[in-house]
Design an enzyme around this catalytic site. Sequence first.
Site, PDB file in Angstrom:
ATOM      1  CE  LYS A  32      -3.793   0.163   2.484  1.00 51.66           C
ATOM      2  NZ  LYS A  32      -4.926   0.214   1.561  1.00 51.66           N
ATOM      3  CB  SER A  33       0.617   4.404  -1.897  1.00 52.62           C
ATOM      4  OG  SER A  33      -0.694   4.754  -1.544  1.00 52.62           O
ATOM      5  CB  THR A  34      -0.641   4.528   3.560  1.00 48.74           C
ATOM      6  OG1 THR A  34      -1.770   5.058   2.855  1.00 48.74           O
ATOM      7  CG2 THR A  34      -0.517   5.198   4.914  1.00 48.74           C
ATOM      8  CE1 TYR A  35       2.009   0.483   7.872  1.00 45.29           C
ATOM      9  CE2 TYR A  35       0.310  -0.461   6.488  1.00 45.29           C
ATOM     10  CZ  TYR A  35       0.796  -0.146   7.735  1.00 45.29           C
ATOM     11  OH  TYR A  35       0.070  -0.457   8.862  1.00 45.29           O
ATOM     12  CB  ALA A  36       5.173   2.715  -0.430  1.00 46.54           C
ATOM     13  NE  ARG A  37       2.296   9.027  -0.802  1.00 50.83           N
ATOM     14  CZ  ARG A  37       1.700   8.319  -1.752  1.00 50.83           C
ATOM     15  NH1 ARG A  37       1.443   7.042  -1.531  1.00 50.83           N
ATOM     16  NH2 ARG A  37       1.378   8.851  -2.909  1.00 50.83           N
ATOM     17  CG  LEU A  50       1.103 -10.546   4.060  1.00 54.67           C
ATOM     18  CD1 LEU A  50       0.137  -9.576   4.709  1.00 54.67           C
ATOM     19  CD2 LEU A  50       0.950 -10.545   2.551  1.00 54.67           C
ATOM     20  CD  GLU A  51       6.955 -12.739   1.901  1.00 56.75           C
ATOM     21  OE1 GLU A  51       6.659 -13.949   1.864  1.00 56.75           O
ATOM     22  OE2 GLU A  51       6.481 -11.913   1.106  1.00 56.75           O
ATOM     23  CE1 TYR A  80       2.581 -22.932  -5.094  1.00 57.65           C
ATOM     24  CE2 TYR A  80       1.084 -23.696  -3.397  1.00 57.65           C
ATOM     25  CZ  TYR A  80       2.329 -23.236  -3.776  1.00 57.65           C
ATOM     26  OH  TYR A  80       3.305 -23.079  -2.835  1.00 57.65           O
TER      27      TYR A  80
END
Length: 197
Positions: free
Chosen positions: A120-125, A145-146, A178
Amino acid sequence: MLKNDSWIRDQARLGMIDPFQSRLVRQLEDGGRQQPVLSFGCSSFGYDLRLSPQEFLVFRHVPGTVMNPKRFNPANLEPTELHHDEDGDYFILPAHSYGLGVALENLKVPGHITVVCLGKSTYARMGIILNATPAEASWEGHLTLEFSNSSGADCRIYAGEGICQLLFLEGEPCETSYAARNGKYHNQPERVTMARM
């Protein structure tokens, strides 16, 4: 083809995402007032998953060891405490570190779909990078999730709120799914699944 909100809602009724939120949620009621949250639920062309409060692990250095994906040593991971304050439940990912969490939602990917998981862009920022992860045709379970904290500051990672977005890509049916090849990460529980050989 990238699948849209109508398709996602139809597939969710058939069990593709559980629990499922049919619209994008940006606020929750908390004690009679609206509390802002990192968005989760169905969006125009994707689905924003939530981070489970069950478990979050952070890598640590164990003197004399080298990380080896063929002989993964769980001693290199330590559990982190779930904190709570007026902003919600959260884990702390220390500066310049790497952690593992798990999605709250359980997925059952249809046989003609591959899912791509993006940050998500909020975390990326804030410098939080989510490793882009695929869920192949007929994969089932809770995604592990990593996260990498590339910033010089400790960061909060909120549990029970939006953490990543899923994109659903349709293709021709594959010869071997899979599930059919009994993939090593099939049917993951709502706990972090370690590297496997």
